[in-house]
Design an enzyme around this catalytic site. Structure first.
Site: not given
Length: 254
Positions: A194, A223, A93-94, A25
């Site tokens: 993270d 992250h 992530s996303m 994202f």
């Protein structure tokens, strides 16, 4: 809308085993490019699309939603399956959430899943409030660039478009509701430190998935681990994962 230099999609025509990579994202393919090139060098066919609204401006992204991002990876997956005997999906992530959604929807057509710091639970208060906040402010400070390694930067937005963020809870709910449909092998790389995605997402997967799930902790990355100190661990680990679960050769016979 011009694409930022470095944010272009990446494609490599390799063998009969394909890999679809999904970036995160407000990020771009740049955060996944080294991973993609590592897999390509091993003889795999690799697809790394740029999600709509990403790699340009946050204002353009504000006009997109999760359905647009999923539609792009779904299209890329269909193309990959048309060219390869088997296909794996991977994400950051996303992008990890999108990869899991592909596995839920396409079932056995997805040979396996590898995700890095996946976002599947809305554990950030500000994002949970995004459906309301979007009527008040157009953007909030960005989440890109959470990297421990010195001298490395992520090509992502410095602002987060709230209208786009407000659509994430729907994606999370769908992934959570259908996670039982993911019966393929799943490998999760989880950063111990993270600052973007909290431990709740990995904890959810651990609690809801079965023996097909493996979680490996990353001790020296934040992250965006695909650009961080543990990137080689991810690259080699995902390649070993493919070798273990692919039923056809990775490279084409010459």
């Amino acid at each position: 809308m011009p694409v930022l230099p470095g944010a272009e999609p990446y494609h490599h025509e390799g063998g009969d085993v394909g890999v679809l990579l999904c970036h995160g994202f407000t990020g771009s393919p740049q955060s996944m490019r080294p991973w993609a090139e590592h897999l390509a060098a091993a003889g795999l066919t690799v697809s790394l699309p740029r999600l709509p609204g990403h790699g340009t401006t946050w204002q353009e992204m504000s006009r997109t939603r999760w359905e647009d991002w999923y539609a792009e990876v779904d299209k890329a997956f269909a193309d990959l399956r048309g060219r390869c005997a088997e296909a794996f999906v991977m994400g950051l992530s996303m992008g990890g959430s999108l990869a899991l959604r592909l596995a839920e929807v396409h079932g056995d057509a997805v040979q396996g899943v590898v995700v890095v710091n996946p976002s599947v639970v809305g554990d950030t208060p500000l994002l949970r409030l995004a459906p309301v906040v979007k009527w008040v402010v157009p953007s909030i400070p960005g989440v890109a660039g959470d990297i421990k390694k010195t001298g490395v930067a992520e090509l992502g937005y410095t602002r987060t478009p709230v209208r786009a963020a407000a659509t994430l809870p729907r994606l999370w709910k769908l992934v959570q509701a259908d996670i039982h449909k993911v019966t393929q092998p799943v490998l999760v790389f989880h950063s111990r430190d993270d600052h973007v995605v909290k431990p709740a997402s990995t904890a959810f997967l651990r609690a809801r998935m079965g023996q097909n799930l493996e979680i490996r902790e990353l001790t020296d990355s934040y992250h965006v681990a695909t650009l961080d100190n543990d990137a080689p661990v991810i690259f080699e680990g995902s390649l070993d994962f493919i070798r273990s679960h692919a039923s056809v050769p990775l490279t084409k016979d010459l």
